[in-house]
Design an enzyme around this catalytic site. Structure first.
Site, PDB file in Angstrom:
ATOM      1  N   ASP A 269      -0.227  11.889  -0.245  1.00 20.84           N
ATOM      2  CA  ASP A 269      -1.288  12.818   0.159  1.00 20.84           C
ATOM      3  C   ASP A 269      -2.530  12.061   0.622  1.00 20.84           C
ATOM      4  O   ASP A 269      -2.495  10.845   0.822  1.00 20.84           O
ATOM      5  CB  ASP A 269      -1.617  13.783  -0.984  1.00 20.84           C
TER       6      ASP A 269
ATOM      7  N   GLU B 130     -18.522   6.224  -1.839  1.00 19.68           N
ATOM      8  CA  GLU B 130     -17.330   7.061  -1.845  1.00 19.68           C
ATOM      9  C   GLU B 130     -17.460   8.186  -2.866  1.00 19.68           C
ATOM     10  O   GLU B 130     -17.191   9.350  -2.582  1.00 19.68           O
ATOM     11  CB  GLU B 130     -16.105   6.207  -2.161  1.00 19.68           C
TER      12      GLU B 130
ATOM     13  N   TRP C  31       0.854  -1.194   0.000  1.00 21.24           N
ATOM     14  CA  TRP C  31       0.000   0.000   0.000  1.00 21.24           C
ATOM     15  C   TRP C  31       0.882   1.234   0.000  1.00 21.24           C
ATOM     16  O   TRP C  31       2.077   1.150   0.277  1.00 21.24           O
ATOM     17  CB  TRP C  31      -0.940  -0.002   1.219  1.00 21.24           C
TER      18      TRP C  31
ATOM     19  N   GLU D 275      -3.288   9.109  -1.422  1.00 23.71           N
ATOM     20  CA  GLU D 275      -2.240   8.109  -1.547  1.00 23.71           C
ATOM     21  C   GLU D 275      -1.504   8.215  -2.882  1.00 23.71           C
ATOM     22  O   GLU D 275      -1.239   7.227  -3.561  1.00 23.71           O
ATOM     23  CB  GLU D 275      -2.825   6.707  -1.304  1.00 23.71           C
TER      24      GLU D 275
END
Length: 370
Positions: A170, A323, A120, A173
């Site tokens: 940020d 989202e 990640w 990501e």
């Protein structure tokens, strides 16, 4: 602040607040973590400090002291167990070494507080500042002693005062090579919030952050996506409200909100940034709530209501908030590749529901008003 001309609409908005609280608390892990999204393939099983801290603020505003407290208990435990790691990182820095990104604290944790097992974009510092702001705000609102979370607070403070100016990923990501203004704003907000409750000279660091952003993070009078950029990002309003990196009545705040609205707001839904290709670059529920929150704080109640109603119009058939939505995609040709990679857009996203609760509270829409 509640319009009296549309009782049916007001009742529906209150019901969405009630449902948002139910969604968040239903999916809260028994250990206290708020999962980012309970069914989305890339988010399932993980909790972010950034998402969770905003979600906890919405829950705290709604009056659920216990649920928000369990989240802060969880973060306190996770960070308390990272004491040795942070001490080691700080010692390496004191020796003139630069720890690799892989050695830094992660942006997301499993529910038991471990690092993720899959790759990640993990090095992000904003969540640690955001949590400090969130826990202090919750404690002040409900008269809870911060001593309950002292171990985690001390770790977050030590981590941030050492690494606040280091480039990192940020909110989205991306772009690990830059220093992002929204990240610096979150750190600033957290350090200012905790300043009365720590002996560490955090306000000195906060002033360095402010000076740096004023010197390198403002273009044409508005805040920018990262230092040296000219573009804006949908997360930038957070530097005004709630973090106060720029004061709400300043020309920089007004110019930032205006630029974000001009470049990223379409009919009340706010994009992340103009080059966004994630799921085609849709409009994000949580960013619409963030801009609405700022408008409400600036006295533009009509503008805030526009965003609240737009959010309410985006509920799924299950009444959940996703989202993002795809009404005005910036880069529609890129949408299919993300669906193939991760499936449909995350829904429900707990951060979306948490931000709705914040804006609803700001405008007086809660179940308690019924």
């Amino acid at each position: 602040m509640i319009p009296t001309s549309a009782p049916e609409t007001t009742a529906a908005l209150r019901e969405l607040a009630r449902h948002s609280h139910a969604v968040i608390t239903e999916h809260q892990d028994p250990g206290g973590a708020y999962p980012a999204a309970p069914t989305f393939s890339a988010y399932r099983g993980y909790a972010w400090l950034r998402d969770g801290s905003f979600t906890a603020e919405g829950i705290s505003r709604y009056g659920d002291v216990a649920s928000a407290g369990r989240f802060h208990d969880w973060v306190d435990g996770v960070l308390g167990r990272r004491r040795e790691q942070v001490d080691s990182l700080r010692a390496a820095t004191a020796r003139g070494e630069t720890p690799p990104n892989e050695a830094m604290l992660p942006t997301r944790f499993t529910f038991d507080g471990a690092d993720g097992s899959d790759p990640w974009w993990d090095f992000q510092t904003d969540g640690y500042g955001l949590w400090l702001w969130s826990v202090v705000t919750h404690a002040a609102r409900h008269g809870v002693s911060l001593d309950r979370w002292r171990a985690g607070i001390d770790v977050a403070v030590d981590y941030l005062v050492t690494f606040w100016d280091r480039p990192c990923y940020d909110w989205w990501e991306e772009h690990v090579e830059h220093r992002h203004v929204s990240t610096l704003g979150a750190i600033y907000g957290g350090l200012v919030a905790i300043a009365p409750y720590t002996s560490v000279p955090v306000l000195e660091v906060a002033e360095r952050i402010r000076a740096l952003v004023e010197a390198e993070g403002v273009q044409d009078g508005h805040l920018t996506k990262w230092l040296g950029s000219s573009a804006v990002d949908g997360s930038l309003p957070s530097c005004v409200v709630p973090f106060g990196l720029v004061t709400p009545d300043s020309p920089t705040a007004a110019a930032t909100l205006a630029k974000v609205a001009r470049d990223l707001d379409v009919d009340g839904g706010v994009h992340r940034f103009t080059a966004d290709v994630f799921y085609g670059g849709g409009q994000w529920i949580l960013l619409s709530a963030l801009l609405g929150w700022n408008l409400a704080a600036a006295g533009d109640t009509a503008g805030a209501w526009r965003h609240l109603r737009w959010i309410a119009d985006q509920v799924t058939a299950d009444g959940d908030l996703p989202e993002q939505v795809d009404h005005h995609l910036l880069h529609p040709d890129s949408r299919a590749e993300w669906i193939a990679r991760w499936g449909s857009v995350a829904s429900p996203l707990l951060w979306s529901h948490g931000m709705y609760l914040i804006l609803a509270d700001e405008l007086g829409i809660t179940a308690k008003d019924a």
